[in-house]
Write an enzyme that holds these catalytic residues in place. Structure first.
Site, PDB file in Angstrom:
ATOM      1  N   LYS A  95      29.966  36.554  27.979  1.00 40.43           N
ATOM      2  CA  LYS A  95      30.291  35.592  29.048  1.00 40.43           C
ATOM      3  C   LYS A  95      29.707  36.059  30.391  1.00 40.43           C
ATOM      4  O   LYS A  95      29.091  35.269  31.107  1.00 40.43           O
ATOM      5  CB  LYS A  95      31.819  35.444  29.124  1.00 40.43           C
ATOM      6  CG  LYS A  95      32.338  34.601  30.263  1.00 40.43           C
ATOM      7  CD  LYS A  95      33.755  34.146  29.999  1.00 40.43           C
ATOM      8  CE  LYS A  95      34.830  35.044  30.575  1.00 40.43           C
ATOM      9  NZ  LYS A  95      34.898  35.116  32.036  1.00 40.43           N
TER      10      LYS A  95
ATOM     11  N   ARG B 204      25.342  35.220  34.654  1.00 44.16           N
ATOM     12  CA  ARG B 204      24.299  35.754  35.538  1.00 44.16           C
ATOM     13  C   ARG B 204      22.933  35.175  35.190  1.00 44.16           C
ATOM     14  O   ARG B 204      22.154  34.815  36.079  1.00 44.16           O
ATOM     15  CB  ARG B 204      24.300  37.278  35.462  1.00 44.16           C
ATOM     16  CG  ARG B 204      25.523  37.848  36.204  1.00 44.16           C
ATOM     17  CD  ARG B 204      25.988  39.146  35.614  1.00 44.16           C
ATOM     18  NE  ARG B 204      27.019  39.792  36.418  1.00 44.16           N
ATOM     19  CZ  ARG B 204      28.342  39.564  36.292  1.00 44.16           C
ATOM     20  NH1 ARG B 204      28.772  38.681  35.408  1.00 44.16           N
ATOM     21  NH2 ARG B 204      29.215  40.222  37.037  1.00 44.16           N
TER      22      ARG B 204
ATOM     23  N   ARG C  41      48.770  37.955  34.308  1.00 47.91           N
ATOM     24  CA  ARG C  41      48.714  38.465  32.925  1.00 47.91           C
ATOM     25  C   ARG C  41      49.767  39.542  32.658  1.00 47.91           C
ATOM     26  O   ARG C  41      50.151  39.755  31.503  1.00 47.91           O
ATOM     27  CB  ARG C  41      47.304  38.984  32.609  1.00 47.91           C
ATOM     28  CG  ARG C  41      46.320  37.847  32.442  1.00 47.91           C
ATOM     29  CD  ARG C  41      44.914  38.296  32.080  1.00 47.91           C
ATOM     30  NE  ARG C  41      44.087  37.129  31.783  1.00 47.91           N
ATOM     31  CZ  ARG C  41      42.762  37.126  31.767  1.00 47.91           C
ATOM     32  NH1 ARG C  41      42.095  38.236  32.031  1.00 47.91           N
ATOM     33  NH2 ARG C  41      42.092  36.025  31.486  1.00 47.91           N
TER      34      ARG C  41
ATOM     35  N   LYS D 234      44.445  37.076  37.750  1.00 43.57           N
ATOM     36  CA  LYS D 234      43.424  36.540  36.835  1.00 43.57           C
ATOM     37  C   LYS D 234      43.748  35.059  36.563  1.00 43.57           C
ATOM     38  O   LYS D 234      44.468  34.449  37.331  1.00 43.57           O
ATOM     39  CB  LYS D 234      43.403  37.374  35.553  1.00 43.57           C
ATOM     40  CG  LYS D 234      42.869  38.798  35.778  1.00 43.57           C
ATOM     41  CD  LYS D 234      41.404  38.785  36.125  1.00 43.57           C
ATOM     42  CE  LYS D 234      40.884  40.173  36.434  1.00 43.57           C
ATOM     43  NZ  LYS D 234      39.502  40.148  36.929  1.00 43.57           N
TER      44      LYS D 234
ATOM     45  N   ARG E  67      42.801  34.510  27.406  1.00 45.68           N
ATOM     46  CA  ARG E  67      43.006  35.865  26.867  1.00 45.68           C
ATOM     47  C   ARG E  67      44.450  36.099  26.416  1.00 45.68           C
ATOM     48  O   ARG E  67      44.715  36.906  25.536  1.00 45.68           O
ATOM     49  CB  ARG E  67      42.540  36.920  27.864  1.00 45.68           C
ATOM     50  CG  ARG E  67      41.040  36.823  28.136  1.00 45.68           C
ATOM     51  CD  ARG E  67      40.431  38.091  28.661  1.00 45.68           C
ATOM     52  NE  ARG E  67      39.162  37.825  29.309  1.00 45.68           N
ATOM     53  CZ  ARG E  67      37.988  37.676  28.664  1.00 45.68           C
ATOM     54  NH1 ARG E  67      37.919  37.794  27.366  1.00 45.68           N
ATOM     55  NH2 ARG E  67      36.881  37.422  29.337  1.00 45.68           N
TER      56      ARG E  67
ATOM     57  N   ARG F 216      43.511  31.259  42.783  1.00 46.90           N
ATOM     58  CA  ARG F 216      42.986  32.644  42.769  1.00 46.90           C
ATOM     59  C   ARG F 216      42.378  33.037  44.121  1.00 46.90           C
ATOM     60  O   ARG F 216      41.868  32.205  44.857  1.00 46.90           O
ATOM     61  CB  ARG F 216      41.975  32.793  41.627  1.00 46.90           C
ATOM     62  CG  ARG F 216      42.667  32.559  40.290  1.00 46.90           C
ATOM     63  CD  ARG F 216      41.748  32.718  39.139  1.00 46.90           C
ATOM     64  NE  ARG F 216      41.279  34.095  39.020  1.00 46.90           N
ATOM     65  CZ  ARG F 216      40.335  34.473  38.159  1.00 46.90           C
ATOM     66  NH1 ARG F 216      39.764  33.583  37.378  1.00 46.90           N
ATOM     67  NH2 ARG F 216      39.979  35.730  38.097  1.00 46.90           N
TER      68      ARG F 216
ATOM     69  N   GLY G   2      36.340  31.878  37.725  1.00 45.85           N
ATOM     70  CA  GLY G   2      36.269  32.679  38.944  1.00 45.85           C
ATOM     71  C   GLY G   2      34.877  33.253  39.132  1.00 45.85           C
ATOM     72  O   GLY G   2      34.373  33.361  40.257  1.00 45.85           O
TER      73      GLY G   2
ATOM     74  N   SER H  34      35.570  45.166  41.827  1.00 47.91           N
ATOM     75  CA  SER H  34      35.306  43.807  41.350  1.00 47.91           C
ATOM     76  C   SER H  34      33.809  43.572  41.214  1.00 47.91           C
ATOM     77  O   SER H  34      33.067  43.596  42.195  1.00 47.91           O
ATOM     78  CB  SER H  34      35.890  42.771  42.322  1.00 47.91           C
ATOM     79  OG  SER H  34      35.376  41.490  41.999  1.00 47.91           O
TER      80      SER H  34
ATOM     81  N   ASP I  84      39.685  43.114  31.261  1.00 46.94           N
ATOM     82  CA  ASP I  84      39.796  41.922  30.406  1.00 46.94           C
ATOM     83  C   ASP I  84      40.402  42.238  29.033  1.00 46.94           C
ATOM     84  O   ASP I  84      40.828  41.323  28.321  1.00 46.94           O
ATOM     85  CB  ASP I  84      38.421  41.268  30.220  1.00 46.94           C
ATOM     86  CG  ASP I  84      37.923  40.645  31.524  1.00 46.94           C
ATOM     87  OD1 ASP I  84      38.747  40.383  32.418  1.00 46.94           O
ATOM     88  OD2 ASP I  84      36.703  40.430  31.642  1.00 46.94           O
TER      89      ASP I  84
HETATM   90  C1  S3P Z   1      33.727  39.581  35.586  1.00 46.89           C
HETATM   91  C2  S3P Z   1      34.394  40.526  36.297  1.00 46.89           C
HETATM   92  C3  S3P Z   1      35.844  40.741  36.198  1.00 46.89           C
HETATM   93  C4  S3P Z   1      36.384  40.130  34.910  1.00 46.89           C
HETATM   94  C5  S3P Z   1      35.894  38.750  34.670  1.00 46.89           C
HETATM   95  C6  S3P Z   1      34.387  38.732  34.584  1.00 46.89           C
HETATM   96  C7  S3P Z   1      32.282  39.431  35.791  1.00 46.89           C
HETATM   97  O1  S3P Z   1      36.482  40.141  37.297  1.00 46.89           O
HETATM   98  O2  S3P Z   1      37.800  40.151  34.917  1.00 46.89           O
HETATM   99  O3  S3P Z   1      36.415  38.238  33.444  1.00 46.89           O
HETATM  100  O4  S3P Z   1      31.612  38.773  34.978  1.00 46.89           O
HETATM  101  O5  S3P Z   1      31.776  39.981  36.779  1.00 46.89           O
HETATM  102  P1  S3P Z   1      36.616  40.887  38.735  1.00 46.89           P
HETATM  103  O6  S3P Z   1      35.260  41.076  39.282  1.00 46.89           O
HETATM  104  O7  S3P Z   1      37.442  39.945  39.569  1.00 46.89           O
HETATM  105  O8  S3P Z   1      37.340  42.159  38.428  1.00 46.89           O
END
Ligand code: S3P
Length: 433
Positions: free
Chosen positions: A26, A31, A350, A346, A392, A126, A98, A169, A319
């Site tokens: 994912k 990206r 969670r 999240k 999840r 969020r 997000g 993050s 995750d």
């Molecule tokens: C992700 C980063 C994480 C993760 C999300 C995917 C990503 O979030 O929990 O499922 O693809 O960069 P955070 O950057 O908010 O920690």
């Protein structure tokens, strides 16, 4: 989600055996989709994620002027905009994602015009200030309502910054790097805990120059991207549910082909080994900087030990924590999680949902602001699970249900499609009853 809520019945299993082919990662799919939209030329992707979230990114890419064509199962072509993203008339719908909203904030910040980013009820709750703040330091004009979406970007010329992320993050790091790619000067992002580095690898794959050392990464602005051809590695965070299911039953074993093994994502494999699982990794290969391999997991013969997950490990496993907590009762010494406050913001809270659903199954569990204590040596019974519309949580409790006595009903089971639409079907295939 706009779908009707559905339920899924999970029956106990005796073993897990066979092999699973995971849809594309994912994080990497997001990206590749977003950078393809900015790049010059047509990007051709195979094994693109089947989850709704990365398709939100593709939908936004299309709305911004890229041409997205589905050319087969998991095969997508994105004809890029050669650096010119155009504001659509309608708001950009990020759905439940997000990642889409935060990464797009950085990607769009230097583009002329006004872009309005919206999402579903969960996404609108969020926190978005975490991306607005560093981007504003670069000169971006971003408006939120009470720190939340809708996120409105009014394009401005950006200047580079040297930014230390206050919370680990990858999404925040990515937003700054995507803006830095198009800013004036050299942008540096420093992080106390190295988060997943798919953005760094993807930027390089699309032809950008970027450097890094142990805890920082820097990129010069004004670079152009060129389309790529890529196969997305299998999603390790989706594999996590099957890996944890395998761990539940001595004698079980499961094989995963073409699984993403990026070291910034693979801590789960170490935790499972610590719990007593035996792992074999074959055919290691590298694709656009991403490690891919075949993994075979054998369940521990005499049951799982226990684990404490805290500090940097908690951030790297963020995750996978719901499913690790959900198998905690079946370990000998329990699963203890700390330094994972981010779990509360999240797709759902969670920590609260894992605790309430474990209790519904008859488990004892202690909840902390930043984690959980799930004692080992417990027997669970089937129950009604409230997924809270969180993919999840739905999948984690489908796994816990496999070793419970009696049937478990997962409410809001359709949410699995956010990252892994094939989940329940594949689980049925490998669970022996
Ligand atoms: C992700 C980063 C994480 C993760 C999300 C995917 C990503 O979030 O929990 O499922 O693809 O960069 P955070 O950057 O908010 O920690």
């Amino acid at each position: 989600m706009h779908e009707v809520s559905t339920e899924q019945l999970i029956l106990p299993a005796r073993a897990i055996r066979g092999s699973v082919q995971l849809p594309g990662d994912k994080s990497i799919s997001h990206r590749y989709a977003l950078l393809a939209a900015l790049a010059e030329g047509t990007t051709r992707l195979t094994n693109f994620s089947t989850g709704a979230d990365p398709w939100s990114s593709l939908g936004c890419a299309e709305a911004l002027g890229a041409t997205v064509t589905r050319t087969g199962v998991g095969a997508v072509e994105v004809a890029g905009t050669a650096g010119v993203l155009t504001p659509p008339v309608e708001p950009l719908d990020c759905g439940n994602s997000g990642s889409t909203m935060r990464m797009l904030a950085g990607l769009l910040a230097p583009h002329a015009g006004r872009f309005t980013l919206t999402g579903d009820a969960s996404l609108t709750r969020r926190p978005m200030e975490r991306v607005r703040k560093p981007l504003a330091l670069m000169g971006a004009e971003i408006t939120l309502t009470g720190g939340h979406a809708p996120l409105i970007v009014d394009g401005r010329t950006l200047s580079a910054i040297d930014y230390t992320t206050p919370i680990p993050s990858a999404q925040v790091k990515t937003a700054v790097l995507f803006a830095g790619l198009q800013a004036q000067g050299r942008t540096t992002v420093r992080e106390a805990v190295r988060t997943r580095d798919h953005s760094e690898l993807a930027l390089r794959a699309f032809g950008a120059e970027l450097d890094r050392d142990r805890d920082s990464v820097w990129i010069d602005g004004g670079q152009k991207l060129t389309a790529i051809e890529a196969t997305v590695p299998g999603d390790l965070s989706s594999a996590a549910f099957f890996l944890c299911a395998t761990m539940l039953f001595p004698g079980s074993s499961l094989v995963f082909d073409d699984l993403g093994m990026n070291p910034t994502r693979a801590s789960l494999l170490d935790v499972l080994t610590g719990l007593g699982g035996r792992m074999q990794v074959l055919n290691l290969d590298e694709k656009h900087g991403e490690l891919v391999g075949t993994v075979q997991l054998h369940a521990p013969e005499d049951g799982m030990r226990g684990a404490t997950i805290s500090g940097a490990l908690a951030a790297q496993l963020i995750d996978e924590l719901p499913v690790l907590a959900a198998i905690g009762p079946y370990t000998a010494q329990g699963i203890r999680i700390r330094d994972a406050k981010e779990l509360r913001v999240k797709e759902s809270d969670r920590i609260a949902l894992v605790a309430s659903n474990l209790r519904a199954m008859g488990a004892e569990v202690e909840e902390f602001e930043d984690g959980l204590d799930v004692p080992g040596g417990q027997h669970l019974h089937g129950a009604e699970i409230d997924s809270g519309g969180d993919h999840r949580i739905a999948m984690a409790f489908a796994v816990a249900a496999l070793r419970a006595s009696g049937e478990t009903l997962i409410r809001g089971a359709e949410s699995a499609a956010i990252s892994f639409p094939e989940f329940f079907e594949l689980l049925d295939k490998v669970a022996e009853r």
